[in-house]
Design a protein around this motif. Structure first.
Motif, PDB file in Angstrom:
ATOM      1  N   MET A  16       0.818  -1.218   0.000  1.00 38.65           N
ATOM      2  CA  MET A  16       0.000   0.000   0.000  1.00 38.65           C
ATOM      3  C   MET A  16       0.852   1.269   0.000  1.00 38.65           C
ATOM      4  O   MET A  16       0.321   2.372  -0.097  1.00 38.65           O
ATOM      5  N   GLN A  33      -1.160   7.842  -4.424  1.00 35.27           N
ATOM      6  CA  GLN A  33      -2.452   8.170  -3.812  1.00 35.27           C
ATOM      7  C   GLN A  33      -3.618   7.745  -4.695  1.00 35.27           C
ATOM      8  O   GLN A  33      -4.672   7.358  -4.196  1.00 35.27           O
ATOM      9  N   ARG A  66      -3.895   3.882  -4.155  1.00 34.96           N
ATOM     10  CA  ARG A  66      -4.406   3.567  -2.822  1.00 34.96           C
ATOM     11  C   ARG A  66      -5.899   3.878  -2.732  1.00 34.96           C
ATOM     12  O   ARG A  66      -6.308   5.005  -3.011  1.00 34.96           O
ATOM     13  N   GLY A  67      -6.671   2.920  -2.332  1.00 37.25           N
ATOM     14  CA  GLY A  67      -8.102   3.194  -2.176  1.00 37.25           C
ATOM     15  C   GLY A  67      -8.848   3.118  -3.482  1.00 37.25           C
ATOM     16  O   GLY A  67     -10.037   2.864  -3.514  1.00 37.25           O
TER      17      GLY A  67
END
Ligand SMILES: Nc1ncnc2c1ncn2[C@@H]1O[C@H](COP(=O)(O)OP(=O)(O)O)[C@@H](O)[C@H]1O
Ligand code: SF4
Ligand SMILES: [Mg+2]
Lengths: 346, 393
Positions: A56, A87, A90-91
């Motif tokens: 991650m 970023q 991630r997610g």
């Protein structure tokens, strides 16, 4: 063969502490296909979470550092990406859910706020659209009355419900990979089963690859296609569920299997368990890291670190010098562990 | 919520009663009756006679207390023979009180009500209207007259409250504006050189007695600075220079700041050290929390993580600390006011204790007590506004 979704090569993640350098993850390599459900199993402290956090990009210098390795995700080495690029992954493309649902959500914002935040961030939609997506995500994880629960705060949900919210959050942006770090450890047994079931179906429907981290081989059995067993920062064995369960090649895996309480066994009798504790990750023993606890250890184990190599069934790998000569499968089936083991070691 | 506040107010009232009984008893036990000094002067006999009658000083203790209490809560009426002239009413405090209420209520509405902006506007208008309606109102209570002949206690105390507020709130503002960002920054850059420096400085400031800080500031920033530069930047005594009335507006501001800076700084330094430590610890807690890890795992930008997810949580515990500190500051920068000759209630209090001027002492103690009770309730309400987990029942 098509390109793997995730390819980890010789990953080493170390932490600098006052006592010395903790080699939390020390040279692991593995691959995951698209849609694969892979179990990562091992005792607490074996480096499972650190592996996940490394993927991650959540290992934060100066305390922790990925010293070498490559983490290739969909053709890109994540370790070479900038923070901005990371970023958006991630997610969005890799989501993660954590062990303790009671503390994983921010107590001062509503569930809806926290869900929509991710959706707006990664899907570039309006607030109203994000709201619809969030409601649908909550419905998918079977939270009743979703459009109203959206306005509730985390403390108004039970542990199981919060973990559902976390799963909804994780899946809301249709990631390619979902990392679930002991998602049910903090929950009671009935809730555990429901949550695992839910994850299984959602992941299957969407073709999401799942990395399921757990210390419980039992959970892995019902959920995963493949398993990797970790010990003291390294992978000691990997293979399909079948390989691991019915043809273990590493004494540690064999020990884990033996120490599982079998639900089908009325006596709840444990075949054998692993005595002792894992080594300090600061001062690792020479040779095989499992040696101090291994009842099959010989001289070579003391001197040479065994590498992960193909052994057993096709595709199966283990890191043990004696895999071929030990017939662990036979030992575990026999149940006459003591006698058989002493026979082998003498 | 209303039930909760009512209950808290009742508890507060009981606390205040207990406080008044204890302080009253202690004052009586402290030896040297309030009139001893006056008796040295034979011309004071009629005055002593009047005081004795008014306060029942020849009666048993419980009756004296009862007399005091009854007077303390009765409004002034023109028929009062002694010491209730009410030349200085509550009217001076009303704008401040209403403003604080208006801001607090607006903040509350913005946070809690759905249709917040309209609600906030209505409230604001409402408060402004009340403010105008009551702007000439004058309330005074029969707090008696000072035994030392300084006039009605109500007037005496309220003529000093403004000065204490000015000093206290400036100090509080300074401490907040510097202490909280400092603590947050230190937490974000934990163990950096700046963090270590801040930690050391905070411990030094926190463990230095306030009179040492006050005197050091006087010597350094007033005396030495003037010697070195030849310019008088700061004054070390009083609130304004004598010619204040004739100065231009800008000069007045400058004069006020020149007097205010050093005493405010003395108080602020210690509070500031405390706030920065507290804020740093609370921020670090949040930075290491699971939900912050979740926020990172979502892919939020770092600034958003800090501002939205960390700050909001890290400020919650500070609210209580600050609310209680406000009461403490009202209660007085007693030492600081004495060192800087600041005409606030702190200095009045010290003088009153020295002369066992018990109407004055009791009044000031009760004001501090009331302040603490109110700020406690305010702190609890604010806590609930900021943290949805808190419930009032
Ligand atoms: N931030 C950190 N600082 C120092 N050591 C750490 C840190 N995070 C993890 N470790 C160490 O790394 C090792 C592996 O941890 P982890 O991956 O969390 O184990 P688990 O397999 O139980 O998830 C542990 O020995 C742990 O103490
Ligand atoms: S290499 Fe030796 S010590 Fe290590 S697991 Fe195999 S037999 Fe045991
Ligand atoms: Mg873990």
């Amino acid at each position: 063969m098509t390109e793997p979704l995730l390819k980890v090569e010789d990953l080493r993640t170390y932490f600098a502490t006052e006592e010395g350098v903790v080699r939390a993850v020390d040279g692991i390599s593995f691959e995951m296909r698209r849609g694969e459900r892979r179990g990562v199993v091992g005792e607490s402290g074996s480096g499972k979470s650190v592996t996940a956090m490394s993927i991650m990009g959540l290992i934060e210098p100066p305390a922790g550092d990925i010293v070498t390795g490559r983490i290739v995700f969909d053709g890109q080495n994540l370790l070479e990406l900038s923070e901005d690029e990371m970023q958006s992954i991630r997610g969005g493309r890799i989501a993660m859910i954590f062990q303790d649902p009671m503390t994983a959500l921010n107590p001062v914002y509503t569930i809806g706020d926290q869900l929509m935040e991710t959706i707006v961030l990664h899907q570039k939609v309006s607030k109203a659209e994000a709201r619809e997506i969030a409601i649908q995500a909550l419905r998918d994880v079977q939270i009743p009355n979703a459009e109203h629960r959206l306005n509730d705060y985390p403390h108004q949900f039970s542990g199981g419900m919060r973990q559902r919210v976390m799963i909804a959050m994780g899946l809301s942006c249709s990631p390619d990979l979902l990392i679930a770090d002991e998602p049910t450890t903090a929950l009671d047994v009935t809730t555990q089963a429901q949550i695992m079931d839910l994850m299984l179906h959602l992941a299957e429907d969407r073709g999401t690859a799942v990395m399921l981290i757990t210390h419980d081989l039992g959970v892995v059995a019902g959920f995963c296609d493949t398993v990797q067993v970790m010990y003291a920062g390294g992978i000691v064995e990997s293979g399909t569920i079948d390989d691991i369960y019915h043809n273990p090649q590493h004494p540690y895996t064999w020990g884990l299997l033996g120490s599982m309480t079998r639900l089908d066994d009325a006596t709840q009798h444990r075949l054998h368990s692993i005595s002792g504790a894992p080594p300090s990750l600061i001062k690792l023993p020479e040779g095989c890291r499992f040696r101090p606890r291994c009842q099959f250890a010989t001289d070579i184990c003391r001197q040479v670190l065994p590498v992960l190599r193909p052994v057993g069934n096709p595709g199966q790998m283990a890191a043990c010098h004696r895999s071929e000569e030990l017939d662990l499968k036979a030992l575990s089936v026999d149940g006459e562990v003591g006698a058989a083991a002493s026979e082998v070691t003498s | 919520m209303l039930a909760y506040i009512t209950r808290r107010l009742v508890y507060g009232l009981v606390t205040l009663l207990a406080l008044s009984i204890i302080v009253f008893t202690l004052l009586q036990l402290s030896g040297g009756g309030p009139l001893d000094r006056l008796k040295l002067n034979p011309r004071m006999a009629p005055y002593i006679q009047a005081l004795t009658e008014q306060w029942g000083l020849d009666q048993p203790l419980y009756k004296q207390y009862w007399t005091w209490l009854r007077n303390y809560v009765s409004p002034c009426t023109s028929t009062d023979p002694q010491g209730c002239t009410s030349s200085f009413g509550l009217k001076n405090a009303i704008p401040i009180i209403m403003l604080v209420l208006a801001i607090a209520a607006t903040a509350f509405v913005v946070y809690s009500v759905k249709n917040h902006w309209r609600g906030a506007l209505v409230l604001l208008v409402w408060f402004v209207a009340i403010l105008f309606a009551f702007r000439n109102m004058s309330i005074a209570f029969n707090w008696g007259i000072s035994f030392q002949g300084a006039g009605p206690v109500w007037d005496l105390v309220f003529s000093r409250v403004g000065a204490t507020f000015r000093l206290g709130f400036t100090a509080l503002l300074l401490a907040l504006m510097v202490g909280i960002p400092l603590g947050i920054y230190q937490a974000i850059r934990q163990y950096s050189f700046f963090d270590q420096l801040g930690t050391t400085a905070a411990f030094v400031a926190f463990s230095t007695p306030i009179f040492v800080i006050a005197l050091a500031l006087q010597i350094l920033l007033a005396l030495k600075l003037e010697q070195w530069t030849g310019v008088k930047l700061f004054y070390v005594t009083g609130m304004n220079n004598p010619g204040y009335g004739e100065m231009s507006f800008l000069q007045q501001i400058a004069d006020t700041l020149q007097h205010l800076t050093l005493p405010a700084l003395s108080i602020a330094l210690i509070s500031l050290a405390g706030y920065s430590r507290f804020q740093r610890a609370s921020m670090l807690d949040v930075l290491h929390s699971d939900y912050l890890r979740t926020a990172k795992a979502k892919g939020l930008p770092r600034r958003r993580i800090i501002v939205k997810h960390a700050l909001r949580n890290a400020l919650i515990p500070i609210v209580t600390l600050v609310s209680l500190d406000v009461a403490f500051i009202i209660g007085g920068a007693i030492i600081t006011e004495s060192i800087f000759g600041w005409p606030g209630i702190g200095r009045l209090y010290i003088v009153a204790i020295g002369t066992v001027d018990y109407p004055v002492v009791m009044s000031i103690v009760m004001i501090i007590g009331i302040g603490i009770v109110i700020m406690n309730i305010v702190a609890d309400i604010l806590y609930g506004v900021m943290d949805p987990r808190v419930r009032y029942d």
